[in-house]
Design an enzyme around this catalytic site. Structure first.
Site, PDB file in Angstrom:
ATOM      1  N   CYS A   1      15.450  44.138 -11.718  1.00  0.00           N
ATOM      2  CA  CYS A   1      14.953  45.362 -11.969  1.00  0.00           C
ATOM      3  C   CYS A   1      15.922  46.402 -12.087  1.00  0.00           C
ATOM      4  O   CYS A   1      15.454  47.644 -12.316  1.00  0.00           O
ATOM      5  CB  CYS A   1      13.627  45.867 -11.184  1.00  0.00           C
ATOM      6  SG  CYS A   1      14.374  45.955  -9.375  1.00  0.00           S
TER       7      CYS A   1
ATOM      8  N   GLU B   1      10.591  34.945   1.831  1.00  0.00           N
ATOM      9  CA  GLU B   1      10.235  36.317   1.540  1.00  0.00           C
ATOM     10  C   GLU B   1      10.222  37.021   3.029  1.00  0.00           C
ATOM     11  O   GLU B   1      10.043  36.287   4.218  1.00  0.00           O
ATOM     12  CB  GLU B   1       8.820  36.538   1.221  1.00  0.00           C
ATOM     13  CG  GLU B   1       8.299  37.707   1.295  1.00  0.00           C
ATOM     14  CD  GLU B   1       9.098  39.021   0.758  1.00  0.00           C
ATOM     15  OE1 GLU B   1       9.120  39.764   1.117  1.00  0.00           O
ATOM     16  OE2 GLU B   1       9.375  38.471  -0.483  1.00  0.00           O
TER      17      GLU B   1
ATOM     18  N   ASP C   1      14.657  37.005  -7.452  1.00  0.00           N
ATOM     19  CA  ASP C   1      13.833  38.374  -7.755  1.00  0.00           C
ATOM     20  C   ASP C   1      14.155  39.386  -6.776  1.00  0.00           C
ATOM     21  O   ASP C   1      13.048  39.841  -5.988  1.00  0.00           O
ATOM     22  CB  ASP C   1      12.516  38.149  -8.278  1.00  0.00           C
ATOM     23  CG  ASP C   1      12.013  39.375  -8.676  1.00  0.00           C
ATOM     24  OD1 ASP C   1      12.628  40.291  -8.936  1.00  0.00           O
ATOM     25  OD2 ASP C   1      10.610  39.486  -8.723  1.00  0.00           O
TER      26      ASP C   1
ATOM     27  N   CYS D   1       8.137  60.049 -17.569  1.00  0.00           N
ATOM     28  CA  CYS D   1       8.359  59.301 -18.820  1.00  0.00           C
ATOM     29  C   CYS D   1       9.457  60.216 -19.192  1.00  0.00           C
ATOM     30  O   CYS D   1       9.797  61.551 -19.098  1.00  0.00           O
ATOM     31  CB  CYS D   1       7.065  59.489 -19.891  1.00  0.00           C
ATOM     32  SG  CYS D   1       5.909  58.150 -19.436  1.00  0.00           S
TER      33      CYS D   1
ATOM     34  N   PHE E   1      13.454  36.051  -2.593  1.00  0.00           N
ATOM     35  CA  PHE E   1      12.687  37.184  -2.423  1.00  0.00           C
ATOM     36  C   PHE E   1      11.190  36.974  -3.204  1.00  0.00           C
ATOM     37  O   PHE E   1      11.130  37.421  -4.201  1.00  0.00           O
ATOM     38  CB  PHE E   1      13.656  38.264  -3.236  1.00  0.00           C
ATOM     39  CG  PHE E   1      15.080  38.399  -2.650  1.00  0.00           C
ATOM     40  CD1 PHE E   1      15.308  39.094  -1.605  1.00  0.00           C
ATOM     41  CD2 PHE E   1      16.229  37.462  -3.175  1.00  0.00           C
ATOM     42  CE1 PHE E   1      16.612  39.368  -1.117  1.00  0.00           C
ATOM     43  CE2 PHE E   1      17.236  37.680  -2.774  1.00  0.00           C
ATOM     44  CZ  PHE E   1      17.546  38.670  -1.710  1.00  0.00           C
TER      45      PHE E   1
ATOM     46  N   CYS F   1      -2.988  60.168 -18.803  1.00  0.00           N
ATOM     47  CA  CYS F   1      -1.621  59.361 -18.540  1.00  0.00           C
ATOM     48  C   CYS F   1      -1.809  58.195 -19.525  1.00  0.00           C
ATOM     49  O   CYS F   1      -2.611  57.380 -19.273  1.00  0.00           O
ATOM     50  CB  CYS F   1      -1.599  59.059 -17.199  1.00  0.00           C
ATOM     51  SG  CYS F   1       0.268  58.108 -17.075  1.00  0.00           S
TER      52      CYS F   1
END
Length: 425
Positions: free
Chosen positions: A379, A307, A353, A60, A286, A135
Site C-alpha cells: 500500500c 499475523e 502484505d 480526495c 502479515f 460522498c
C-alpha cells in the site's frame, strides 16, 4: 522572474499539477494551461468534480481528472517507484481502479460545533471538519447512515450529564446545553450489514443506552460498538459478525483492517493466485484475517499464515478451522521476530502484505533464503521500492507489476508485484 503560461505535464505524488519549469498547481489536470497569474485554463483531461465538497474535503485530491488521466497517475506512481530503484519490471499491466461508491470502510470524525454535530473528513492541511452531505466514494449503505448518526449523537449528548457547558443568565448552566463532544466513527460493510464503531465516547445513563439500541435496531446494524478508551464494548450484535474471504466466513473483530473495496481485494487476490500457481506450500506473511491465505489454500496448496495482532490471528484461525482449510495460523510479530531464512526455505513461495512501513527485516531473511518466488502486495510504493531493491540485490528479478487504485480520486496507490529468482543448479 516573469512567469508565462505553461502546460501541466503530469500530476505529482501529492496531487499537484507540474509544468516543465517546475511550477505546481493544485486541482490541475494534464493538458491544462497554468497562466502567469496562477489561474488554470482547463484542458481535455479536466472534468467537473463528482462531489460538491471537493476542494475543501481532504479525502480526495484528484476528482478533476478524467478516467484516462486518473489511470495514468496510478500507473505512473507505481512505475516511478520501480524505476527509482532500477527494478525494471518486465511487465506493468494497466491499472485497476475501483468504481465510485465501492469503498466499504470509512473512518470519520464527529465533533460538536455551535450546538450542532459535524461528521466528516478533515479539510486538506487543516484540523477543521468538512460536514459531509454526500460522498461519491463511499458505498451508499455508509453515506445513508451519516444523517441518522448525527441525530443519535445529539440525543446522546443531551442525555449525558452536563459537566461543563455554556452558562445562561445568572451564571448557571443551561439545562438544554449539550456538552462538548468529539469522537471517531468507524463504519465497515460486513456480511450482515454495517458494522458501526464509535471511539472516544461512552453511553452515559439509561436514556443514552436505549437511544443506541433503538438506533441499531431501526437501521438494521450488523453490530454497534463503543470504545470510551478502554477497548471496544459491544452494544448490539444480533448475530456473530463475519466477512467472507476466499468463500470462507471469518469472524471480524471491531476495527480490524480490511481491503478498502471488495473489487480491489479481488484484483489483488487474482494476481496472487495467478503468480503462486502450482506452489504446494506458501508462507503468507502479515496475513491479517486471511485475505490471501484463504484464497490460496486448497487441495494442492498448504499455507502458513503469520499475523501479529492476537485477535486478528485468532479470527483468521477460527475461520480457516471451521472451513477445514489447509491453513496453519501462527501468532507472530514479523517486525521483532521475522521468519528466518531456514524457516522460509521450507516453502515454495512467499506472499507478504505488510503495513505502510514495509518489511525491511523480513525481506532481509527472504533474501538469505532459498525461496525463488515472492508475491509482494503493498500500500506504499516508496517502502515497496526499498524492499524490492533488496530482493533485486539477492538475485530476484521483478517479473510483473499491477497497480491498483482502491481509493478512487485519492493519491493513495496500491500494487501487486511478482519477483522470481532464477538459480543455476
Amino acid at each position: 522572474m516573469n512567469e508565462q503560461n505553461e502546460e501541466i505535464l503530469r500530476i505529482a505524488s501529492k496531487g499537484d499539477g507540474v509544468t516543465a519549469s517546475g511550477r505546481f498547481a493544485w486541482g490541475a489536470a494534464p493538458g491544462d494551461i497554468l497562466r502567469a497569474d496562477g489561474t488554470l485554463e482547463w484542458g481535455p483531461h479536466h472534468i467537473e468534480p463528482a462531489c460538491k465538497h471537493f476542494g475543501r474535503c481532504g479525502g480526495c485530491q484528484l476528482q478533476q481528472l478524467d478516467a484516462e488521466a486518473l489511470e495514468g497517475f496510478v500507473e505512473a506512481r507505481v512505475a516511478n517507484a520501480s524505476s527509482s530503484q532500477e527494478l525494471g519490471a518486465e511487465v506493468i499491466t494497466a491499472p485497476y481502479l475501483s468504481p465510485p461508491g465501492a469503498r466499504r470502510r470509512a473512518s470519520l470524525r464527529a465533533e460538536s460545533s455551535g450546538g450542532r454535530i459535524v461528521i466528516g473528513f478533515r479539510e486538506a492541511k487543516s484540523h477543521r471538519l468538512v460536514e459531509l452531505e454526500e460522498c461519491p466514494v463511499l458505498a451508499p449503505e455508509l453515506t445513508a447512515l451519516l444523517g441518522p448518526i448525527r441525530k443519535l449523537l445529539i440525543t446522546m449528548g443531551k442525555a449525558a450529564p452536563v459537566k461543563k457547558g455554556p452558562r445562561g443568565k445568572g451564571g448557571k448552566s443551561s439545562p438544554n446545553a449539550m456538552p462538548r463532544m468529539a469522537c471517531d466513527i468507524e463504519m465497515t460493510l460486513v456480511d450482515q450489514g454495517v458494522d458501526l464503531g464509535v471511539k472516544g465516547l461512552t453511553a452515559e445513563g439509561l436514556a443514552a443506552t436505549e437511544a443506541m439500541l433503538d438506533f441499531a435496531q431501526a437501521h438494521g446494524l450488523a453490530r454497534l460498538t463503543m470504545d470510551g478508551g478502554y477497548g471496544y464494548e459491544t452494544v448490539w450484535e444480533p448475530a456473530p459478525v463475519t466477512v467472507t474471504l476466499g468463500e470462507t466466513p471469518v469472524p471480524f473483530p471491531p476495527g480490524t483492517f480490511l481491503q478498502a473495496t471488495r473489487d480491489g481485494e479481488d484484483a489483488l487476490v487474482c494476481a496472487a493466485r495467478e503468480w503462486i500457481g502450482d506452489a504446494a506450500s506458501v508462507a503468507d506473511l502479515f496475513s491479517g484475517l486471511g485475505t490471501f491465505a484463504l484464497a490460496l489454500a486448497g487441495p494442492t496448496c498448504k499455507v502458513f499464515a503469520a499475523e501479529a495482532a492476537r485477535d486478528v490471528h485468532l479470527a483468521g484461525k477460527s475461520g480457516a478451522d471451521r472451513a477445514q482449510r489447509p491453513v496453519f495460523s501462527a501468532h507472530r510479530d514479523l517486525f521483532r521476530n521475522p521468519l528466518m531464512a531456514d524457516e522460509l526455505s521450507k516453502f515454495e513461495a512467499v506472499l507478504l502484505d505488510p503495513p505502510r512501513a514495509g518489511a525491511r527485516e523480513q525481506v532481509e531473511c527472504i533474501a538469505d533464503s532459498s525461496v525463488n518466488r515472492v508475491v509482494y502486495i503493498s500500500c506504499n510504493p516508496s517502502s515497496w521500492s526499498r524492499d524490492g531493491a533488496r530482493l533485486s540485490e539477492a538475485g530476484f528479478r521483478l517479473v510483473e507489476l499491477r497497480p491498483v487504485g482502491q481509493f478512487r480520486w485519492s493519491t493513495h496507490v496500491e500494487l501487486a508485484s511478482y519477483f522470481v529468482r532464477d538459480r543455476e543448479d
